[in-house]
Design a protein around this motif. Structure first.
Motif, PDB file in Angstrom:
ATOM      1  N   LEU A   7       0.834  -1.203   0.000  1.00  0.00           N
ATOM      2  CA  LEU A   7       0.000   0.000   0.000  1.00  0.00           C
ATOM      3  C   LEU A   7       0.869   1.253   0.000  1.00  0.00           C
ATOM      4  O   LEU A   7       0.698   2.148  -0.842  1.00  0.00           O
ATOM      5  CB  LEU A   7      -0.926  -0.004   1.217  1.00  0.00           C
ATOM      6  N   SER A   8       1.822   1.336   0.934  1.00  0.00           N
ATOM      7  CA  SER A   8       2.687   2.523   1.029  1.00  0.00           C
ATOM      8  C   SER A   8       3.523   2.693  -0.230  1.00  0.00           C
ATOM      9  O   SER A   8       3.736   3.818  -0.705  1.00  0.00           O
ATOM     10  CB  SER A   8       3.607   2.401   2.247  1.00  0.00           C
ATOM     11  N   ARG A   9       3.993   1.577  -0.774  1.00  0.00           N
ATOM     12  CA  ARG A   9       4.809   1.653  -1.991  1.00  0.00           C
ATOM     13  C   ARG A   9       4.003   2.258  -3.138  1.00  0.00           C
ATOM     14  O   ARG A   9       4.486   3.131  -3.865  1.00  0.00           O
ATOM     15  CB  ARG A   9       5.318   0.262  -2.356  1.00  0.00           C
ATOM     16  N   ASN A  10       2.754   1.817  -3.292  1.00  0.00           N
ATOM     17  CA  ASN A  10       1.903   2.360  -4.360  1.00  0.00           C
ATOM     18  C   ASN A  10       1.587   3.839  -4.139  1.00  0.00           C
ATOM     19  O   ASN A  10       1.584   4.635  -5.090  1.00  0.00           O
ATOM     20  CB  ASN A  10       0.597   1.567  -4.444  1.00  0.00           C
ATOM     21  N   ASP A  61       8.632   4.283   9.530  1.00  0.00           N
ATOM     22  CA  ASP A  61       7.741   3.138   9.774  1.00  0.00           C
ATOM     23  C   ASP A  61       6.385   3.599  10.276  1.00  0.00           C
ATOM     24  O   ASP A  61       5.355   2.981   9.995  1.00  0.00           O
ATOM     25  CB  ASP A  61       8.375   2.191  10.787  1.00  0.00           C
ATOM     26  N   SER A  62       6.387   4.677  11.058  1.00  0.00           N
ATOM     27  CA  SER A  62       5.130   5.174  11.621  1.00  0.00           C
ATOM     28  C   SER A  62       4.165   5.634  10.519  1.00  0.00           C
ATOM     29  O   SER A  62       2.947   5.460  10.634  1.00  0.00           O
ATOM     30  CB  SER A  62       5.405   6.334  12.585  1.00  0.00           C
ATOM     31  N   ILE A  63       4.711   6.208   9.437  1.00  0.00           N
ATOM     32  CA  ILE A  63       3.866   6.632   8.308  1.00  0.00           C
ATOM     33  C   ILE A  63       3.321   5.417   7.572  1.00  0.00           C
ATOM     34  O   ILE A  63       2.154   5.383   7.148  1.00  0.00           O
ATOM     35  CB  ILE A  63       4.658   7.541   7.348  1.00  0.00           C
ATOM     36  N   ASP A  64       4.159   4.392   7.429  1.00  0.00           N
ATOM     37  CA  ASP A  64       3.716   3.147   6.787  1.00  0.00           C
ATOM     38  C   ASP A  64       2.524   2.559   7.539  1.00  0.00           C
ATOM     39  O   ASP A  64       1.513   2.165   6.948  1.00  0.00           O
ATOM     40  CB  ASP A  64       4.882   2.155   6.756  1.00  0.00           C
ATOM     41  N   LYS A  65       2.625   2.521   8.872  1.00  0.00           N
ATOM     42  CA  LYS A  65       1.532   1.984   9.699  1.00  0.00           C
ATOM     43  C   LYS A  65       0.306   2.899   9.642  1.00  0.00           C
ATOM     44  O   LYS A  65      -0.837   2.425   9.680  1.00  0.00           O
ATOM     45  CB  LYS A  65       2.008   1.838  11.141  1.00  0.00           C
ATOM     46  N   LEU A  66       0.554   4.223   9.554  1.00  0.00           N
ATOM     47  CA  LEU A  66      -0.558   5.171   9.491  1.00  0.00           C
ATOM     48  C   LEU A  66      -1.383   4.971   8.220  1.00  0.00           C
ATOM     49  O   LEU A  66      -2.623   4.993   8.257  1.00  0.00           O
ATOM     50  CB  LEU A  66      -0.028   6.603   9.542  1.00  0.00           C
ATOM     51  N   LEU A  67      -0.713   4.769   7.089  1.00  0.00           N
ATOM     52  CA  LEU A  67      -1.425   4.566   5.822  1.00  0.00           C
ATOM     53  C   LEU A  67      -2.281   3.308   5.874  1.00  0.00           C
ATOM     54  O   LEU A  67      -3.415   3.283   5.378  1.00  0.00           O
ATOM     55  CB  LEU A  67      -0.434   4.489   4.662  1.00  0.00           C
ATOM     56  N   GLN A  68      -1.759   2.247   6.478  1.00  0.00           N
ATOM     57  CA  GLN A  68      -2.537   1.008   6.620  1.00  0.00           C
ATOM     58  C   GLN A  68      -3.716   1.212   7.567  1.00  0.00           C
ATOM     59  O   GLN A  68      -4.800   0.653   7.363  1.00  0.00           O
ATOM     60  CB  GLN A  68      -1.627  -0.113   7.129  1.00  0.00           C
ATOM     61  N   LYS A  69      -3.508   2.032   8.620  1.00  0.00           N
ATOM     62  CA  LYS A  69      -4.602   2.355   9.544  1.00  0.00           C
ATOM     63  C   LYS A  69      -5.710   3.107   8.811  1.00  0.00           C
ATOM     64  O   LYS A  69      -6.907   2.825   8.987  1.00  0.00           O
ATOM     65  CB  LYS A  69      -4.056   3.190  10.702  1.00  0.00           C
ATOM     66  N   GLN A  71      -6.402   2.955   5.637  1.00  0.00           N
ATOM     67  CA  GLN A  71      -7.096   2.034   4.736  1.00  0.00           C
ATOM     68  C   GLN A  71      -8.100   1.177   5.495  1.00  0.00           C
ATOM     69  O   GLN A  71      -9.212   0.925   5.007  1.00  0.00           O
ATOM     70  CB  GLN A  71      -6.102   1.150   3.995  1.00  0.00           C
ATOM     71  N   ASP A  72      -7.747   0.729   6.695  1.00  0.00           N
ATOM     72  CA  ASP A  72      -8.680  -0.067   7.514  1.00  0.00           C
ATOM     73  C   ASP A  72      -9.913   0.762   7.870  1.00  0.00           C
ATOM     74  O   ASP A  72     -11.044   0.251   7.845  1.00  0.00           O
ATOM     75  CB  ASP A  72      -7.981  -0.544   8.790  1.00  0.00           C
ATOM     76  N   ILE A  73      -9.689   2.041   8.208  1.00  0.00           N
ATOM     77  CA  ILE A  73     -10.816   2.928   8.538  1.00  0.00           C
ATOM     78  C   ILE A  73     -11.728   3.105   7.323  1.00  0.00           C
ATOM     79  O   ILE A  73     -12.963   3.052   7.436  1.00  0.00           O
ATOM     80  CB  ILE A  73     -10.294   4.300   9.018  1.00  0.00           C
ATOM     81  N   ILE A  74     -11.118   3.289   6.161  1.00  0.00           N
ATOM     82  CA  ILE A  74     -11.891   3.480   4.923  1.00  0.00           C
ATOM     83  C   ILE A  74     -12.716   2.232   4.598  1.00  0.00           C
ATOM     84  O   ILE A  74     -13.874   2.322   4.177  1.00  0.00           O
ATOM     85  CB  ILE A  74     -10.941   3.844   3.762  1.00  0.00           C
ATOM     86  N   GLN A 136      -5.834  10.929   0.043  1.00  0.00           N
ATOM     87  CA  GLN A 136      -6.513  10.772  -1.241  1.00  0.00           C
ATOM     88  C   GLN A 136      -5.974   9.566  -2.010  1.00  0.00           C
ATOM     89  O   GLN A 136      -6.744   8.821  -2.628  1.00  0.00           O
ATOM     90  CB  GLN A 136      -6.335  12.037  -2.088  1.00  0.00           C
ATOM     91  N   GLU A 137      -4.665   9.381  -1.973  1.00  0.00           N
ATOM     92  CA  GLU A 137      -4.069   8.229  -2.656  1.00  0.00           C
ATOM     93  C   GLU A 137      -4.515   6.917  -2.027  1.00  0.00           C
ATOM     94  O   GLU A 137      -4.766   5.939  -2.725  1.00  0.00           O
ATOM     95  CB  GLU A 137      -2.538   8.328  -2.631  1.00  0.00           C
ATOM     96  N   VAL A 138      -4.614   6.883  -0.702  1.00  0.00           N
ATOM     97  CA  VAL A 138      -5.069   5.665  -0.008  1.00  0.00           C
ATOM     98  C   VAL A 138      -6.501   5.326  -0.425  1.00  0.00           C
ATOM     99  O   VAL A 138      -6.836   4.163  -0.706  1.00  0.00           O
ATOM    100  CB  VAL A 138      -4.978   5.843   1.525  1.00  0.00           C
ATOM    101  N   ILE A 139      -7.368   6.353  -0.469  1.00  0.00           N
ATOM    102  CA  ILE A 139      -8.763   6.139  -0.886  1.00  0.00           C
ATOM    103  C   ILE A 139      -8.816   5.637  -2.324  1.00  0.00           C
ATOM    104  O   ILE A 139      -9.537   4.688  -2.647  1.00  0.00           O
ATOM    105  CB  ILE A 139      -9.567   7.452  -0.748  1.00  0.00           C
ATOM    106  N   LYS A 140      -8.028   6.278  -3.186  1.00  0.00           N
ATOM    107  CA  LYS A 140      -8.021   5.911  -4.599  1.00  0.00           C
ATOM    108  C   LYS A 140      -7.563   4.464  -4.795  1.00  0.00           C
ATOM    109  O   LYS A 140      -8.162   3.703  -5.549  1.00  0.00           O
ATOM    110  CB  LYS A 140      -7.103   6.868  -5.361  1.00  0.00           C
ATOM    111  N   ILE A 141      -6.502   4.084  -4.100  1.00  0.00           N
ATOM    112  CA  ILE A 141      -5.955   2.726  -4.245  1.00  0.00           C
ATOM    113  C   ILE A 141      -6.893   1.688  -3.647  1.00  0.00           C
ATOM    114  O   ILE A 141      -7.051   0.585  -4.177  1.00  0.00           O
ATOM    115  CB  ILE A 141      -4.558   2.653  -3.592  1.00  0.00           C
TER     116      ILE A 141
END
Length: 447
Positions: A7-10, A61-69, A71-74, A136-141
């Motif tokens: 997810l973070s890589r994309n 690493d904290s940003i990586d975990k935040l993006l996954q968090k 996505q789970d919320i979305i 926005q990128e997390v929502i889009k992906i």
């Protein structure tokens, strides 16, 4: 980048390749206006600030975990937005609810506070903008078709070499219905499928399909319409029997895949090697047929690999829409409402003129009755043979018009009730009684 989650890589790949976000837009070093120079310098400063911030948080690493968090919320928001009552418009309602929930989440600002904590940074307009771009990128992906299709291809695909042991054999009544469905597929692809018709090589595709099949045009005089039926050729019909045999074999996995069984079958058909080989053999056969026609330029109508792949995919997609009755036995997984089976609803092919009507009463209009007495009589004789003609005549014609018809037949019955006049007129029409010379000389019916 390799150490990040997918997810973070994309997310970061999309941001890093965006010239506007990463400040790759170049400005002239000097202009003829001092104010313009100041504005360009300010924009350049903001671009550099944004660039440096993205590179700073990239490996945290904290940003990586935040993006996954996020996505789970979305995903939870998407589930929450599903209507409790599943009506016909449930998908549109879900989309509307989802948009509202996502907007509420963005307006709450909770996500930005989480970003500041995860990045260990102070508040600023640039940081808020970068955080918003990440969200926005997390929502889009999360809702990306590419992401969903990749998951489907990896998880919902059978063995590429799967092949049914034997081809199904249908009873004569079921075989004729299956033939109708195959004809419907060809008709839709050649005349009524916008995706196929917009393809650059549509003319070649249409030529091959009509070489393997044939058209039958039926003109219905009573409704003055023209209907085109497609009669499947033997080779094309055999190929479709192979598809149906494979579909029934794939349905055996219904307990494992549950409601995803149709997606599993769709994916499996698209990448099944034996079926693809049969399809290429079919196209090669149609190419040979075309080469025998001197009036056709074979090179012009040759289907290349990409065109063959496109046509094969359109056939599979269109066939999956037919919702065969034979698929229903698998734990009732195919919904009865909204996607009714073509096998159960054998409708007439769409008329080329698009003027045919299903209701007989709508066909019987006085406006459709020729004014010439002889032509009008011929049309009335056709209507008289229809079911429920007596009721329809009573509704359609006035008492004076019914009396005129009786007079035209030379019947001098003096009656003003429709229930008495209509049966007498229908009797004359069914017997083929002609109008009198006096009525014909009027030159116009009901004159």
């Amino acid at each position: 980048m390799a150490q990040l989650s997918s997810l973070s890589r994309n997310v970061f790949e999309n941001l890093l390749t965006d010239d506007l976000i990463m400040g790759q837009i170049k400005f002239p070093l000097k202009s003829y206006n001092e104010n313009v120079d100041k504005e360009n310098f300010r924009i350049l400063h903001l671009q550099n600030e944004r660039h440096q911030l993205i590179e700073t948080i990239l490996y945290q690493d904290s940003i990586d975990k935040l993006l996954q968090k996020w996505q789970d919320i979305i995903k939870k928001i998407a589930c929450k937005a599903i209507p409790k009552k599943m009506g016909i418009q449930w998908l549109a309602n879900w989309s509307s609810y989802l948009e509202n929930y996502l907007n509420n989440f963005k307006c709450s600002g909770v996500w930005y506070q989480d970003f500041l904590i995860a990045s260990n940074l102070n508040d600023s307009s640039t940081k808020r903008l970068v955080a918003y771009l990440l969200l926005q990128e997390v929502i889009k992906i999360t809702f990306s078709e590419k992401t969903v299709s990749n998951i489907s291809q990896n998880c919902l695909t059978a063995d590429n070499n799967l092949k049914p042991e034997k081809i199904i054999v249908l009873e004569s009544s079921e075989a004729s219905k299956f033939s109708y469905i195959v004809g419907w597929i060809v008709y839709k692809l050649t005349k009524n499928d916008n995706i196929t018709k917009s393809y650059p090589e549509f003319e070649a595709i249409s030529t091959h399909l009509m070489t393997l099949n044939s058209e039958q045009v039926v003109y219905e005089q009573d409704v003055r319409s023209q209907t085109t039926n497609v009669i499947p050729g033997q080779k094309f019909l055999e190929f479709m029997y192979k598809i149906e045999s494979l579909v029934l074999l794939l349905f055996e996995k219904h307990t494992e895949f549950g409601p995803n069984i149709l997606q599993y079958i769709h994916n499996s058909l698209l990448c099944n090697l034996p079926l693809l080989e049969n399809f290429n053999t079919l196209i090669n056969f149609s190419t040979q047929m075309l080469s025998m026609c001197e009036s056709i330029n074979v090179k012009k109508h040759e289907l290349k690999d990409d065109a063959r792949e496109f046509l094969y995919e359109r056939i599979i997609i269109t066939y999956m829409k037919s919702r065969q009755k034979s698929w229903r036995k698998f734990n009732d997984l195919i919904p009865e409402k909204g996607t009714s089976s073509l096998r159960e609803n054998l409708k007439a092919m769409r008329n080329d003129t698009q003027h045919s009507e299903n209701n007989i009463s709508t066909l019987m209009k006085k406006s459709n009755l020729p004014k010439d007495p002889m032509l009008g009589l011929a049309q009335l004789q056709i209507w008289a043979q229809l079911d429920g003609a007596e009721e329809l005549f009573s509704k359609l014609f006035l008492v004076s018009e019914l009396q005129w018809l009786l007079w035209a037949f030379g019947d001098n019955v003096n009656n003003k009730r429709k229930k008495n006049l209509t049966p007498l007129i229908l009797e004359h029409l069914k017997k083929g009684t002609s109008f009198s010379k006096e009525a014909i000389s009027k030159g116009q019916i009901f004159a």
